[in-house]
Scaffold this motif. Structure first.
Motif, PDB file in Angstrom:
ATOM      1  N   ILE A   1       0.828  -1.402   0.010  1.00 51.82           N
ATOM      2  CA  ILE A   1      -0.092  -0.055   0.097  1.00 51.82           C
ATOM      3  C   ILE A   1       0.938   1.343  -0.049  1.00 51.82           C
ATOM      4  O   ILE A   1       0.617   2.370  -0.697  1.00 51.82           O
ATOM      5  N   GLN A   2       1.993   1.319   0.539  1.00 50.80           N
ATOM      6  CA  GLN A   2       2.810   2.414   0.895  1.00 50.80           C
ATOM      7  C   GLN A   2       3.557   2.593  -0.481  1.00 50.80           C
ATOM      8  O   GLN A   2       3.438   3.788  -0.911  1.00 50.80           O
ATOM      9  N   ALA A   3       3.840   1.612  -1.353  1.00 51.11           N
ATOM     10  CA  ALA A   3       4.535   1.742  -2.472  1.00 51.11           C
ATOM     11  C   ALA A   3       3.388   2.222  -3.551  1.00 51.11           C
ATOM     12  O   ALA A   3       3.656   3.185  -4.156  1.00 51.11           O
ATOM     13  N   GLY A   4       2.355   1.693  -3.316  1.00 48.85           N
ATOM     14  CA  GLY A   4       1.197   1.916  -4.407  1.00 48.85           C
ATOM     15  C   GLY A   4       0.873   3.587  -3.992  1.00 48.85           C
ATOM     16  O   GLY A   4       0.640   4.139  -5.021  1.00 48.85           O
ATOM     17  N   ILE A   5       0.726   3.929  -2.882  1.00 42.66           N
ATOM     18  CA  ILE A   5       0.595   5.467  -2.621  1.00 42.66           C
ATOM     19  C   ILE A   5       1.498   6.352  -3.266  1.00 42.66           C
ATOM     20  O   ILE A   5       1.162   7.534  -3.727  1.00 42.66           O
ATOM     21  N   LYS A   6       2.741   5.604  -3.299  1.00 44.43           N
ATOM     22  CA  LYS A   6       3.981   6.541  -3.851  1.00 44.43           C
ATOM     23  C   LYS A   6       3.670   6.645  -5.157  1.00 44.43           C
ATOM     24  O   LYS A   6       4.114   7.788  -5.770  1.00 44.43           O
ATOM     25  N   THR A   7       3.099   5.716  -5.843  1.00 45.77           N
ATOM     26  CA  THR A   7       3.033   5.666  -7.414  1.00 45.77           C
ATOM     27  C   THR A   7       1.934   6.843  -7.667  1.00 45.77           C
ATOM     28  O   THR A   7       1.753   7.764  -8.527  1.00 45.77           O
ATOM     29  N   VAL A   8       0.643   6.731  -6.599  1.00 49.16           N
ATOM     30  CA  VAL A   8      -0.232   7.791  -6.835  1.00 49.16           C
ATOM     31  C   VAL A   8       0.063   9.281  -6.679  1.00 49.16           C
ATOM     32  O   VAL A   8      -0.247  10.030  -7.406  1.00 49.16           O
ATOM     33  N   ARG A   9       0.901   9.338  -5.732  1.00 46.04           N
ATOM     34  CA  ARG A   9       1.459  10.698  -5.447  1.00 46.04           C
ATOM     35  C   ARG A   9       2.323  11.239  -6.761  1.00 46.04           C
ATOM     36  O   ARG A   9       2.176  12.281  -7.177  1.00 46.04           O
ATOM     37  N   ASP A  10       3.319  10.407  -7.185  1.00 46.65           N
ATOM     38  CA  ASP A  10       3.929  10.773  -8.409  1.00 46.65           C
ATOM     39  C   ASP A  10       3.044  11.007  -9.587  1.00 46.65           C
ATOM     40  O   ASP A  10       3.353  11.918 -10.251  1.00 46.65           O
ATOM     41  N   TYR A  11       2.270  10.165  -9.903  1.00 43.70           N
ATOM     42  CA  TYR A  11       1.002  10.345 -11.184  1.00 43.70           C
ATOM     43  C   TYR A  11       0.484  11.536 -10.841  1.00 43.70           C
ATOM     44  O   TYR A  11       0.231  12.553 -12.068  1.00 43.70           O
ATOM     45  N   ARG A  12      -0.005  11.987  -9.858  1.00 39.03           N
ATOM     46  CA  ARG A  12      -0.836  13.126  -9.598  1.00 39.03           C
ATOM     47  C   ARG A  12      -0.121  14.441  -9.457  1.00 39.03           C
ATOM     48  O   ARG A  12      -0.305  15.434 -10.229  1.00 39.03           O
ATOM     49  N   LYS A  13       1.170  14.213  -9.075  1.00 41.74           N
ATOM     50  CA  LYS A  13       2.091  15.459  -9.279  1.00 41.74           C
ATOM     51  C   LYS A  13       2.562  16.024 -10.557  1.00 41.74           C
ATOM     52  O   LYS A  13       2.517  16.985 -11.095  1.00 41.74           O
ATOM     53  N   GLN A  14       2.650  14.689 -11.418  1.00 43.25           N
ATOM     54  CA  GLN A  14       3.161  14.796 -12.953  1.00 43.25           C
ATOM     55  C   GLN A  14       1.676  15.421 -13.600  1.00 43.25           C
ATOM     56  O   GLN A  14       1.941  15.974 -14.465  1.00 43.25           O
TER      57      GLN A  14
END
Length: 459
Positions: free
Chosen positions: A331-344
């Motif tokens: 979940i922690q790794a997945g949330i990092k992916t979510v963060r990177d995607y939304r930031k981009q």
């Protein structure tokens, strides 16, 4: 049997301290179907916090003399509460958390009635208008927090689970809390309470003093699933569809624990959204998990999804059995992916506006006997329509199990009849029978199904 009650008067704790004369008058009008009745019933559910009762009809009958009235004063309002459950009090004083929740109820009931319904600004017949309404309800409740990193984990699962499964939800919550993640659930007992309780311990160990334990509910279900004592932010959405949309737009990672018909409803809702081609590239961490004893449960869910919806649906989630640490890490790794995607993509962390939800998934479904009979669960239709109807079928079963209106409808007209083709009905019947056998439908007592599975006859 008599149930001890108390009377009290309370003032707001920094929430909705004043009302207009019109708002107060509407809340005082106690006719059937009135705003006062809605407010009273939701308030009673909050005051029932901590009691093992998942029957809204029984709760309303048990405390039929309960009432809550608005007292208008020049310096602000007070609530006059009579015949409230004594369990909400300690030494004659209302528990502070319950007092906060009572004003959350008042805030959301007033906002839904005065600002959302009938407001031309929110076209609730259109998808964009519904999403806008969900956003404004969450913003009005002050749960949308800008300038904070994504860390909300939505946890779904049953209110009626065994002790081993409940302990497992606490272990997962603990691992999430150690990693600084906050918890959002349907706010009730069982798998909705366990992750919050575990996360609170994890937060305490990490000296996180402002952990968030957010509960999303709706008027139909709150009396059957009263907010658990850990919830420190409560939001009442107008109906189950807006509640489900709030979950998936607000959360950053999603964990599904064992459950019954309500959990199946949540699973089919989120899969219906994720299978929309417009959402194919959006990161959406989704994990099904439970102790070793729940492995067969998830295998049966997975098999049903594969046989009815196909491999594409199975690819949208991971199943992790008996490993709370791995769940938290994923979940922690997945949330990092979510963060990177939304930031981009310059999208907000606090509300996922890019997620496409078809209007058919947003449209409120009223589980009457006629509407349940018309669902037609068969494979010869667009997949998104089948998924939407599956979600509605399970929503109707939830209503018949624990919601006041649903229970009364079953008592008056008999069981819901759910129709579909033979294959789908056989699979659904097997899944529901397993829920009944595993005691996932009700907290206590012998469960009598509120539905009949019917095979649609060829014309």
């Amino acid at each position: 049997m008599e149930y001890p009650v108390h009377d009290t008067q309370i003032a707001p704790l920094g929430r909705l301290e004043v009302l207009s004369r019109t708002e107060a008058a509407k809340l005082l009008d106690s006719g059937h179907g009135s705003l006062h009745e809605l407010y009273r019933n939701c308030s009673l559910a909050v005051l029932n916090t901590g009691n093992e009762l998942d029957d809204a009809k029984e709760l309303l009958e048990r405390y039929s003399d309960f009432d809550i009235r608005i007292i208008q004063r020049p310096r602000g309002i007070k609530l006059d509460i009579s015949n409230a459950p004594a369990t909400a009090f300690v030494d004659g004083r209302l528990i502070v958390g319950i007092q906060e929740h009572l004003f959350s109820v008042l805030r959301d009931v007033i906002y839904m009635h005065e600002e959302i319904r009938g407001n031309p600004r929110f076209d609730l017949d259109e998808s964009e208008g519904i999403t806008d309404a969900v956003f404004h309800i969450l913003r009005n409740a002050s749960v949308l927090r800008p300038r904070t990193d994504p860390k909300i984990v939505v946890c779904w699962g049953g209110h009626s689970i065994n002790r081993q499964e409940y302990e497992y939800t606490k272990h997962v919550g603990y691992q999430l809390g150690l990693r600084g993640l906050d918890i959002c659930t349907g706010c009730g007992p069982g798998a909705m309470k366990g992750p919050m309780k575990g996360a609170a311990i994890g937060h305490a160990k990490q000296r996180i003093g402002k952990g968030r334990y957010i509960g999303f509910t709706e008027p139909g279900i709150i009396a059957g699933e009263s907010p658990n004592p850990i919830v420190n932010e409560l939001v009442i959405l107008p109906d189950v569809e807006k509640r489900l949309e709030a979950f998936i737009r607000f959360g950053h990672g999603f964990v599904v624990f064992p459950g019954g018909a309500g959990t199946a409803e949540e699973i089919f809702y989120v899969l219906g959204v994720l299978l929309n081609p417009k959402n194919a590239d959006l990161p959406f961490p989704l994990i099904f998990t439970g102790p070793k004893s729940a492995e067969d449960y998830f295998m049966q869910i997975d098999q049903f999804i594969g046989e009815v919806l196909g491999v594409e649906a199975q690819r949208r989630y991971k199943i992790i059995i008996d490993d709370p640490v791995l769940v938290a890490q994923e979940i922690q790794a997945g949330i990092k992916t979510v963060r990177d995607y939304r930031k981009q993509n310059r999208d907000a962390y606090y509300f996922d506006s890019q997620l496409k939800i078809e209007h058919e998934m947003q449209r409120p479904f009223h589980p009457t006997h006629d509407n349940m009979r018309k669902l037609k669960l068969h494979l010869d239709q667009p997949k998104h329509t089948l998924i939407a109807n599956l979600r509605r079928a399970f929503s109707g079963i939830v209503a018949g199990n624990i919601k006041d209106a649903g229970i009364r409808a079953i008592e008056k007209h008999g069981k819901f009849e759910i129709y579909g083709d033979e294959m789908v009905m056989q699979k659904m019947d097997a899944l529901l029978s397993a829920f009944v056998e595993q005691h996932r439908m009700k907290l206590t007592g012998r469960y009598e199904p509120c539905y009949r599975i019917m095979v649609e006859q060829d014309e």
